[in-house]
Design an enzyme around this catalytic site. Structure first.
Site, PDB file in Angstrom:
ATOM      1  N   HIS A  97     -23.154 -73.811  12.417  1.00 23.47           N
ATOM      2  CA  HIS A  97     -22.091 -74.151  13.372  1.00 23.47           C
ATOM      3  C   HIS A  97     -21.456 -72.880  13.945  1.00 23.47           C
ATOM      4  CE1 HIS A  97     -18.495 -76.680  14.628  1.00 23.47           C
ATOM      5  NE2 HIS A  97     -17.974 -75.469  14.631  1.00 23.47           N
ATOM      6  N   GLU A  98     -21.086 -71.966  13.056  1.00 28.64           N
ATOM      7  CA  GLU A  98     -20.407 -70.749  13.518  1.00 28.64           C
ATOM      8  C   GLU A  98     -21.352 -69.871  14.337  1.00 28.64           C
ATOM      9  OE1 GLU A  98     -17.336 -70.970  13.232  1.00 28.64           O
ATOM     10  OE2 GLU A  98     -17.379 -72.590  11.756  1.00 28.64           O
TER      11      GLU A  98
HETATM   12 ZN   LIG Z   1     -16.296 -74.530  15.478  1.00 29.23          ZN
END
Ligand SMILES: [Zn+2]
Length: 794
Positions: free
Chosen positions: A274-275
């Site tokens: 996600h990051e």
């Molecule tokens: Zn995020």
């Protein structure tokens, strides 16, 4: 100011006093008056183009206003002093065995606590950061070190200049570190922990490398910075934060080794993915304003599952996507107090409160729906063109839809604009009428109300013989052919519910053999929503549930765990719920048996969850499972939470749980034990854990785990009810400005209110305030829904 080109910032950090002095030069273009965002900083001098200037501080607006009018290119020189925060926002510190660990959290509006700036994502600038720290400390920022100068007991680290970026993505950190190192295409990938906390650094580094490779191929653009840091921060309000080139995480997500549970591994992989998605979507191309926050978050959420799916087919991560993202969003978005995905936000309180299931889960689910509608390759081509066109700049939602529309040739903009501007979502009622099926749509709300909003629904019809149709259902009613009809919503990509009426429901259920995990999940989720909203009765719900009682699908068992656990907590008539749960979970507990070597990760995860659920439904089983507690450190990590909860329920002995928590060397196990402590009974036990929270033997970030669990525990709800004011004060102190104080209130009100409505009413009446209003309103709405549900299930 019209624009900022460069921030030149030198921070001189006093690691003992926890203060800093900043020397800042801002180069930009002025066009009239100058106001910078700044909170809690004391400004000792301010010069424009070398001349001293008068200025005012407006605390309410969090602004530093310079007197006078300016135009053209200017240089602002500011000298200021500030305090390192002991909350979890801005530049803050956590205490560790190796000394203070300094780390910044600037999203959404934390940068202004550390240096005066135009704290607005559209004002992208280059940052040249210098840190002056004690000689035995190390420092990290977005870019690699350019030069280190030692000077007596101090040293100065100058970092290379960043590309153009937004203020909320700046990172500043200092501490005593353990460092792990990997390499991705010649660029170093570092894992950082506080000293003495490094486990197997290769696990998270390999996960990051896998995602970097996936995204470089998917987006057609390389990772842009010369290095990447993954930083395990001892105290952290969020799960993680995508600061460009210096991503911060909770320790639990990076401190992994062979003893980590399968869900910890899957979860870490998802959050890292996600990051990393943000390094492109969010960092390289940034939303213009926070109303499009969802674009950042939903995109990163959706992409993280695509990345994991490409690398770990065997995890079936889109099952997790449905269970964790779509499910939570369908719930939150069926409240009156939900908000449209694209929501107008102005001040920091409003911005902090939209980091919720709508911005992440609903947004991600809508992107999944649009990908299915546009086609996978057209969606990807649109995203690529969008990123290329807007690199190092800002964009709005419509820029992305236009790009996908061009690539697909389909009407994407109109469909998307309806879905993101309208709060809530539709339920389709399907009725057999001769050899046709009649469809109508209306808004679904959990309180049973509705309105006449019409959505353009990308509807898929599944027929026998693997035939399917896609229709844009964008009116009130329509008919379709009933021949070979099986059901709607292929792979549950559509963000809507279906109510199959009468015979049609029996027909759909009779075709279970042709259903995949998403289809089954959709039927169960819709059945539960119908029960809670009052559209169907308990018997209808129970019949649908029991028709899946032997089903072994991961999504099915997870969904039933969620539903029966919720009913157990909110329904007073235990006779209706407890035997049902006991029978269901006993069956699957026995079926899953003991851990087998080499079994799939999802089986290990299910076993842990089924055992945990059964502990709550069967006290004899809890006694039995508690026998394993003496070997807690040796048992399968996937089973530990069930065992410690069994121990709490069977023995009600807080001391053994506390001792075990103190013995653990990682947050994953500590948090499991803290959660189990929430199931202890009695005032003494509650006070004992409260002591650990106040003395910070339980980390600030983990204290909410205890209180959220204790608010569900019927025995300790009264303690929470009595403590609501001091808990709010505590959470404001720990989480102020992050939005978590609001989410905490929302999460406890529905349960505590069932036991002590008067106290909750009193609390709500006295505590209306902008930082928690959303939490209060949603919490009270859910409480009312649960009260009505109780009246119906008597
Ligand atoms: Zn995020």
């Amino acid at each position: 100011m019209e624009s900022v080109e460069l921030y030149n910032i030198e921070l001189n950090l006093d690691t003992e006093k926890k203060t800093f002095r900043g020397i800042e030069k801002i180069i930009g273009i002025a066009n009239g008056s100058i106001a910078l965002d700044s909170v809690g900083l004391s400004i000792s001098s301010l010069k424009i183009n070398g001349k001293d200037c008068q200025f005012n501080i407006d605390n309410e607006k969090q602004e530093l206003r310079v007197n006078g009018n300016f135009s053209g290119k200017i240089e602002l020189d500011i000298v200021f002093n500030g305090k390192v925060s002991d909350s979890l926002n801005g530049l803050y510190y956590s205490d560790t065995k190796s000394g203070p660990f300094f780390s910044s959290q600037f999203e959404a509006t934390g940068a202004r606590y550390t240096f005066p700036c135009i704290d607005n994502p559209a004002y992208k600038a280059e940052f040249s950061i210098t840190m002056d720290i004690p000689r035995d400390f190390e420092a990290i920022s977005n870019m690699p070190e350019e030069r280190i100068t030692e000077n007596g007991q101090r040293k100065t680290i100058k970092f290379m200049k960043t590309p153009k970026m937004s203020t909320y993505l700046v990172y500043i950190g200092a501490g005593h570190y353990d460092v792990g190192r990997g390499d991705y295409n010649g660029k170093p990938v570092y894992l950082i922990t506080s000293k003495g906390n490094m486990k197997d650094s290769s696990i998270p580094i390999e996960m990051a490398k896998g995602s970097l490779k996936f995204y470089e191929e998917y987006f057609g653009i390389n990772y842009q910075l010369p290095k990447l840091h993954l930083i395990a921060v001892p105290e952290f309000a969020f799960g993680a934060m995508e600061n460009w080139g210096a991503i911060t995480f909770r320790e639990v997500l990076l401190n992994l080794d062979g003893s980590s549970s399968a869900s910890a591994i899957k979860n870490a992989d998802e959050v890292i993915a996600h990051e990393l998605a943000h390094q492109w979507f969010g960092n390289l191309v940034t939303m213009k304003w926070w109303n499009d926050l969802w674009l950042n978050e939903s995109f990163a959420t959706f992409m993280s599952f695509k990345s994991a799916d490409a690398r770990h087919k065997e995890w079936n991560v889109f099952d997790d996507f449905i269970i964790s993202q779509t499910s939570g969003a369908l719930h939150g978005d069926s409240l009156r107090k939900t908000h449209p995905i694209d929501v107008e936000v102005k001040n920091p309180n409003e911005i902090a409160q939209i980091f919720d299931e709508i911005s992440y889960g609903k947004g991600g689910s809508i992107l999944r729906m649009i990908e299915a509608y546009a086609g996978e390759s057209a969606f990807r081509d649109g995203v690529r063109n969008h990123l290329k066109k807007n690199s190092f700049s800002n964009a709005i939602g419509n820029d992305l839809w236009t790009a996908i529309e061009k690539a697909s040739g389909k009407d994407i903009s109109n469909v998307m604009s309806a879905w993101i501007k309208t709060p809530g979502y539709p339920i389709i009622t399907a009725k057999k009428s001769g050899d046709r099926i009649h469809l109508s749509q209306k808004k679904f709300r959990l309180d049973g109300s509705s309105d006449d909003t019409i959505w353009p629904i990308p509807l898929t019809v599944i027929r026998s013989g693997s035939k399917k149709e896609s229709i844009l259902f964008n009116k009130n009613e329509m008919d379709i052919d009933g021949k070979d009809f099986l059901r709607f919503n292929e792979n549950h990509t559509g963000f809507y519910r279906v109510n199959y009426e009468g015979d049609l429901l029996q027909h759909v259920l009779s075709k279970k053999d042709s259903m995949n995990s998403f289809d089954k999940w959709g039927i169960l989720s819709d059945a539960f929503a119908a029960l809670v909203s009052g559209a169907s009765n308990f018997n209808t719900y129970k019949n649908i549930l029991t028709s899946f009682s032997k089903d072994e699908e991961y999504t099915v068992i997870n969904e039933i765990i969620g539903q029966l656990s919720e009913l157990r907590l909110v329904i007073q008539n235990k006779e209706k719920i407890m035997p049902l749960g006991k029978e269901y979970f006993s069956y699957h507990q026995k079926r899953l048996g003991d851990k087998k070597n080499g079994e799939p990760a999802n089986i290990s995860i299910l076993r842990g969850r089924v055992n945990l659920a059964l502990v709550h439904f069967d006290s004899e089983f809890a006694k039995e499972l508690d026998k394993k507690f003496k070997d807690y450190d040796k048992i399968d990590p996937n089973l530990r939470m069930a065992v410690s909860t069994a121990h709490a329920i069977a023995t009600n002995d807080s001391e053994s749980l506390v001792e075990s928590m103190k013995r653990q060397n990682n947050d994953e196990d500590r948090v499991k034990l803290i959660s189990s402590m929430g199931w202890l009974k009695g005032e003494n036990n509650y006070n004992r854990i409260m002591e650990l929270v106040k003395s910070q033997q339980i980390k600030k970030q983990d204290s909410r785990t205890f209180f959220v669990t204790a608010s569900r525990n019927p025995d300790t709800r009264k303690n929470i009810a009595n403590d609501m004011d001091s808990l709010l004060a505590l959470f404001r102190k720990y989480y102020g400005g992050t939005g978590y104080e609001s989410r905490f209130i929302e999460s406890v009100i529905p349960y505590v209110g069932l036991t002590d409505k008067a106290k909750i009413d009193d609390f709500v009446n006295r505590n209306k305030s902008p930082d928690i209003n959303q939490g209060i309103e949603k919490g009270v709405e859910e409480l009312t829904i649960y009260q009505k549900l109780n009246e119906r299930i008597k």
